[in-house]
Design a protein around this motif. Structure first.
Motif, short mmCIF file in Angstrom:
data_model
loop_
_atom_site.label_atom_id
_atom_site.label_comp_id
_atom_site.label_asym_id
_atom_site.label_seq_id
_atom_site.Cartn_x
_atom_site.Cartn_y
_atom_site.Cartn_z
N THR A 175 -6.77 18.21 46.64
CA THR A 175 -7.84 18.91 45.93
C THR A 175 -9.08 18.01 45.89
OG1 THR A 175 -7.07 18.06 43.81
CG2 THR A 175 -6.22 20.19 44.50
N PRO A 176 -10.25 18.61 45.98
CA PRO A 176 -11.48 17.82 45.90
C PRO A 176 -11.72 17.31 44.48
CG PRO A 176 -12.00 20.15 45.95
CD PRO A 176 -10.51 20.04 46.17
N THR A 177 -12.51 16.26 44.39
CA THR A 177 -12.85 15.70 43.07
C THR A 177 -14.25 16.12 42.63
OG1 THR A 177 -13.72 13.71 44.13
CG2 THR A 177 -11.40 13.69 43.50
N SER A 178 -14.78 17.20 43.26
CA SER A 178 -16.15 17.60 42.95
C SER A 178 -16.32 18.07 41.51
CB SER A 178 -16.58 18.72 43.90
OG SER A 178 -15.68 19.82 43.81
N GLY A 179 -15.22 18.46 40.86
CA GLY A 179 -15.32 18.92 39.48
C GLY A 179 -15.40 17.80 38.47
N LEU A 180 -15.21 16.56 38.93
CA LEU A 180 -15.25 15.42 38.01
C LEU A 180 -16.67 14.89 37.87
CD1 LEU A 180 -12.12 13.41 39.26
CD2 LEU A 180 -12.25 15.08 37.39
N THR A 181 -16.94 14.30 36.72
CA THR A 181 -18.23 13.65 36.52
C THR A 181 -18.27 12.36 37.32
OG1 THR A 181 -17.47 12.31 34.66
CG2 THR A 181 -18.25 14.55 34.17
N PRO A 182 -19.44 11.83 37.62
CA PRO A 182 -19.53 10.55 38.33
C PRO A 182 -18.77 9.45 37.61
CG PRO A 182 -21.65 11.63 38.31
CD PRO A 182 -20.77 12.44 37.43
N GLU A 183 -18.79 9.47 36.28
CA GLU A 183 -18.08 8.45 35.51
C GLU A 183 -16.57 8.57 35.71
OE1 GLU A 183 -20.41 10.43 34.31
OE2 GLU A 183 -22.07 8.99 33.99
N GLN A 184 -16.07 9.82 35.74
CA GLN A 184 -14.64 10.04 35.95
C GLN A 184 -14.21 9.63 37.36
OE1 GLN A 184 -14.71 14.21 34.83
NE2 GLN A 184 -13.51 13.79 32.98
N VAL A 185 -15.06 9.96 38.33
CA VAL A 185 -14.76 9.56 39.70
C VAL A 185 -14.68 8.04 39.80
CG1 VAL A 185 -15.63 9.51 42.06
CG2 VAL A 185 -15.75 11.62 40.73
N LYS A 186 -15.62 7.35 39.20
CA LYS A 186 -15.64 5.89 39.23
C LYS A 186 -14.41 5.32 38.55
CE LYS A 186 -18.39 1.84 37.96
NZ LYS A 186 -19.62 1.34 37.29
N ALA A 187 -14.04 5.88 37.39
CA ALA A 187 -12.86 5.40 36.67
C ALA A 187 -11.60 5.59 37.48
CB ALA A 187 -12.75 6.12 35.32
N ASN A 188 -11.49 6.75 38.15
CA ASN A 188 -10.33 7.01 39.00
C ASN A 188 -10.25 6.01 40.16
OD1 ASN A 188 -9.45 9.13 37.46
ND2 ASN A 188 -10.30 10.73 38.79
N GLN A 189 -11.39 5.75 40.76
CA GLN A 189 -11.43 4.80 41.87
C GLN A 189 -11.03 3.40 41.42
OE1 GLN A 189 -15.49 5.37 43.20
NE2 GLN A 189 -14.93 7.01 44.64
N GLU A 190 -11.51 3.00 40.26
CA GLU A 190 -11.17 1.67 39.74
C GLU A 190 -9.68 1.56 39.43
OE1 GLU A 190 -13.71 1.25 36.38
OE2 GLU A 190 -15.46 0.61 37.56
N THR A 191 -9.12 2.64 38.87
CA THR A 191 -7.68 2.63 38.56
C THR A 191 -6.85 2.58 39.84
OG1 THR A 191 -8.05 3.88 36.51
CG2 THR A 191 -5.82 3.90 37.43
N GLN A 192 -7.24 3.36 40.85
CA GLN A 192 -6.52 3.34 42.11
C GLN A 192 -6.61 1.97 42.78
OE1 GLN A 192 -7.94 6.60 44.51
NE2 GLN A 192 -7.20 8.17 43.10
N ALA A 193 -7.77 1.35 42.70
CA ALA A 193 -7.94 0.02 43.29
C ALA A 193 -7.06 -1.00 42.57
CB ALA A 193 -9.41 -0.40 43.21
N LEU A 194 -7.01 -0.91 41.25
CA LEU A 194 -6.18 -1.82 40.46
C LEU A 194 -4.70 -1.63 40.80
CD1 LEU A 194 -6.07 -3.98 38.27
CD2 LEU A 194 -6.06 -2.15 36.56
N ALA A 195 -4.29 -0.36 40.95
CA ALA A 195 -2.90 -0.07 41.31
C ALA A 195 -2.56 -0.65 42.67
CB ALA A 195 -2.66 1.43 41.30
N GLN A 196 -3.49 -0.53 43.62
CA GLN A 196 -3.25 -1.07 44.95
C GLN A 196 -3.15 -2.60 44.90
OE1 GLN A 196 -2.68 0.95 47.76
NE2 GLN A 196 -1.84 -1.03 48.39
N GLN A 197 -3.99 -3.24 44.09
CA GLN A 197 -3.92 -4.69 43.93
C GLN A 197 -2.57 -5.12 43.37
OE1 GLN A 197 -7.25 -5.86 41.49
NE2 GLN A 197 -8.74 -4.93 42.88
N ALA A 198 -2.09 -4.36 42.39
CA ALA A 198 -0.80 -4.68 41.78
C ALA A 198 0.33 -4.56 42.80
CB ALA A 198 -0.55 -3.76 40.58
N ILE A 199 0.30 -3.47 43.58
CA ILE A 199 1.35 -3.24 44.58
C ILE A 199 1.28 -4.29 45.68
CG2 ILE A 199 2.10 -1.65 46.37
CD1 ILE A 199 1.16 0.61 44.40
#
Length: 311
Positions: A106-130
């Protein structure tokens, strides 16, 4: 990750036994659809082990279906992606238990820029952990996963991975707390209960280990006289550690019945029989090990045992 500390005295010689997980292989399959539920043709599905550099990749067909076989048992991150859309899930692959994992892109177009940024940061952190866990940097993995559970308190997989990392550092109190939290967030997670059982096992809390292992077996479908060979094997290991050789033998027999290729179950069955003085049955079990894995890690040891056991 499953680590079993096994102690036992062989009637033929005093030995210290370390039981490793079986090198069993299984399959993962599923379907990738778009936001409207239509199949996505040509999506890339990437399957990466969380604790090694093992990686596989496959494309979906016109029905959105994918399948990958020959995967060793373990914990995996699975990513489905096409164009700018991506979805990630974590799963455990166990021998004899095919995994079905479906994705909706699903696209993330419905998210605010802040939400998109937060999701990206969380995904990056998860990848670092893994990545840290995969590289054996356990302290860094612990730090990253702890940061993740602050951001996503409901992340059961984060707590599970924390338990694994703490266990590797032999920080058993922290590992127990992490696995317990994982079971609270995901009550049907056999992996979390297995981790908890291993923590108790390492601390020689065998009654608690047996309870946790039994729950893991129930969730994995190993109860009721069949099913998951690895779960049955794990129960046998815990009973073995508790010195309950007869009970352990029952579980190892069930494990080899569920999976005749599970070499380590034959090995432990042989050891149980030796400790019970049932030498003809021990010989049969050790021969079963060599038939299942002629060049396995225990092959030389088993051949030595067979030379000493009566025909």
């Amino acid at each position: 990750m499953r680590t079993h500390l096994i102690r036992g005295v062989l009637a033929l010689a005093a030995v210290l036994v370390m039981a490793d997980p079986s090198a069993a292989q299984s399959v993962i399959r599923g379907r990738v659809v778009d936001q409207g539920g239509k199949p996505v043709d040509g999506a890339t599905v990437t399957i990466e082990a969380t604790e090694s550099n093992r990686r596989a990749q496959v494309k979906t067909n016109r029905n959105g279906e994918y399948m990958q076989i020959g995967l060793p048992s373990g914990r995996y991150n699975v990513t489905a992606a096409k164009d700018n859309l991506k979805a990630v899930q974590q799963t455990n692959i166990s021998q004899g238990a095919p995994v079905e994992l479906n994705f909706q892109l699903t696209p993330t177009s419905g998210l605010t820029p802040e939400q998109v940024k937060a999701n990206q940061e969380t995904q990056a952190l998860a990848q670092q952990a893994i990545d840290a866990m995969r590289a054996g940097r356990d302290d860094e993995a612990i730090q990253r996963f702890n940061e993740l559970v602050v951001k996503v308190p409901t992340c059961s997989d984060c707590y599970y991975n924390l338990g694994v990392a703490y266990s590797k550092r032999q920080q058993f109190a922290d590992a127990e707390a992490s696995f317990r939290k994982a079971t609270e967030l995901a009550p049907n997670s056999a992996d979390a209960y297995t981790g908890l059982a291993n923590v108790y096992n390492a601390q020689k809390k065998f009654d608690l280990a047996q309870q946790a292992s039994a729950k893991a077996a129930e969730l994995a479908g190993a109860g009721g006289g069949g099913g998951n060979a690895e779960a049955l094997y794990n129960q046998g290991v815990i009973l073995w550690n508790a010195g309950k050789f007869a009970d352990a033998k029952v579980q190892f027999e069930a494990a080899v019945k569920a999976d005749p290729k599970l070499a380590m179950a034959y090995y432990q069955l042989g050891m149980a029989n030796v400790n019970l003085g049932q030498l003809p049955e021990a010989r049969k079990a050790f021969e079963g090990y060599l038939a299942a894995d002629p060049n396995g890690a225990k092959a030389a040891e088993v051949q030595t045992f067979l030379k000493q056991l009566p025909q």
